[in-house]
Design an enzyme around this catalytic site. Structure first.
Site, short mmCIF file in Angstrom:
data_model
loop_
_atom_site.label_atom_id
_atom_site.label_comp_id
_atom_site.label_asym_id
_atom_site.label_seq_id
_atom_site.Cartn_x
_atom_site.Cartn_y
_atom_site.Cartn_z
N HIS A 106 0.84 -1.20 0.00
CA HIS A 106 0.00 0.00 0.00
C HIS A 106 0.87 1.24 0.00
O HIS A 106 1.87 1.32 0.72
CB HIS A 106 -0.97 0.02 1.18
CG HIS A 106 -0.32 -0.24 2.50
ND1 HIS A 106 0.05 -1.49 2.92
CD2 HIS A 106 0.03 0.60 3.51
CE1 HIS A 106 0.61 -1.42 4.11
NE2 HIS A 106 0.61 -0.15 4.50
N HIS A 160 1.14 5.14 0.91
CA HIS A 160 0.55 6.19 1.73
C HIS A 160 0.66 7.52 1.00
O HIS A 160 1.77 7.91 0.61
CB HIS A 160 1.31 6.34 3.06
CG HIS A 160 1.19 5.20 4.00
ND1 HIS A 160 0.31 5.19 5.07
CD2 HIS A 160 1.85 4.02 4.07
CE1 HIS A 160 0.44 4.06 5.75
NE2 HIS A 160 1.38 3.33 5.17
P1 AMP Z 1 1.60 0.24 7.36
O1 AMP Z 1 2.23 0.48 8.69
O2 AMP Z 1 2.34 0.91 6.24
O3 AMP Z 1 1.33 -1.21 7.11
O4 AMP Z 1 0.23 1.02 7.41
C1 AMP Z 1 -1.01 0.40 7.55
C2 AMP Z 1 -2.03 1.50 7.55
O5 AMP Z 1 -3.30 0.91 7.39
C3 AMP Z 1 -2.07 2.31 8.85
O6 AMP Z 1 -1.84 3.68 8.53
C4 AMP Z 1 -3.48 2.06 9.38
O7 AMP Z 1 -4.02 3.21 9.97
C5 AMP Z 1 -4.23 1.66 8.13
N1 AMP Z 1 -5.37 0.79 8.35
C6 AMP Z 1 -5.40 -0.34 9.08
N2 AMP Z 1 -6.62 -0.89 9.01
C7 AMP Z 1 -7.38 -0.09 8.21
C8 AMP Z 1 -8.73 -0.13 7.75
N3 AMP Z 1 -9.56 -1.10 8.10
N4 AMP Z 1 -9.15 0.86 6.94
C9 AMP Z 1 -8.31 1.85 6.57
N5 AMP Z 1 -7.03 1.94 6.96
C10 AMP Z 1 -6.57 0.98 7.79
#
Ligand code: AMP
Length: 139
Positions: A98, A100
Site C-alpha cells: 500500500h 501512503h
Molecule cells: P503500514 O504500517 O504501512 O502497514 O500502514 C497500515 C495502515 O493501514 C495504517 O496507517 C493504518 O491506519 C491503516 N489501516 C489499518 N486498518 C485499516 C482499515 N480497516 N481501513 C483503513 N485503513 C486501515
C-alpha cells in the site's frame, strides 16, 4: 481469509473508498496522519513491492500519479509525503502493498522522509562506490 485490505476490496469490511478501477483501489486511512491520508493498493494481495508484477505496478503508479494532486487539492494541502513501508523492518504492518499519500501542511510539525531511518551510516567513498556498483550490476 485475506488481509484486512483484501477484505476491504471484497466489500467485507467498510472503508471510505475514493477511487476504484479493475486493478487498483484507494481509500482513506482509518487512523489518518493528516486529513486526506489515503492508501492506494493493488486489489490482488502482494506483500511487498518486489512481489508486484510489472503490469500491476504500472497500474498502481498511474493511480498514485493521478490521485496525489487530487488528494492535495481536496484538503488544501501545501504538499504531500508519498511513501511505502516496504517490509516489516520498515514499519509495514499490513502485509498487502500500500502506498501512503499523506497531505502535508506548512508548519504541520512533521519531518521529511529523511527522518524515517535510524542513525546515518558513516560510509567511505570506497564503500559508496561498492554499493553503487552492486546495485548497478543488478539493475
Ligand atoms: P503500514 O504500517 O504501512 O502497514 O500502514 C497500515 C495502515 O493501514 C495504517 O496507517 C493504518 O491506519 C491503516 N489501516 C489499518 N486498518 C485499516 C482499515 N480497516 N481501513 C483503513 N485503513 C486501515
Amino acid at each position: 481469509m485475506g488481509t484486512i485490505f483484501s477484505q476491504i476490496v471484497d466489500g467485507d469490511i467498510p472503508a471510505r473508498i475514493v477511487y476504484e478501477d479493475e486493478t487498483t483501489v484507494a481509500f482513506l486511512d482509518a487512523n489518518p496522519l493528516a486529513p486526506g491520508h489515503t492508501l492506494v493498493i493493488p486489489k490482488e494481495e502482494y506483500e511487498q513491492l518486489n512481489d508486484v508484477p510489472d503490469d500491476v505496478a504500472s497500474d498502481l503508479y498511474a493511480v498514485i500519479h493521478e490521485l496525489v494532486p487530487i488528494v492535495e487539492d481536496s484538503v488544501d494541502a501545501d504538499a504531500s509525503t508519498v511513501a511505502f513501508n516496504n517490509g516489516e523492518a520498515a514499519g509495514q504492518e499490513v502485509p498487502h502493498v500500500h502506498c501512503h499519500i499523506v497531505p502535508r501542511f506548512e508548519g504541520d510539525g512533521g519531518g521529511p522522509i529523511h527522518a524515517v531511518a535510524g542513525d546515518r551510516p558513516d560510509l567511505s567513498d570506497g564503500e559508496l562506490d561498492e554499493i553503487a556498483e552492486t546495485i548497478e550490476s543488478r539493475a
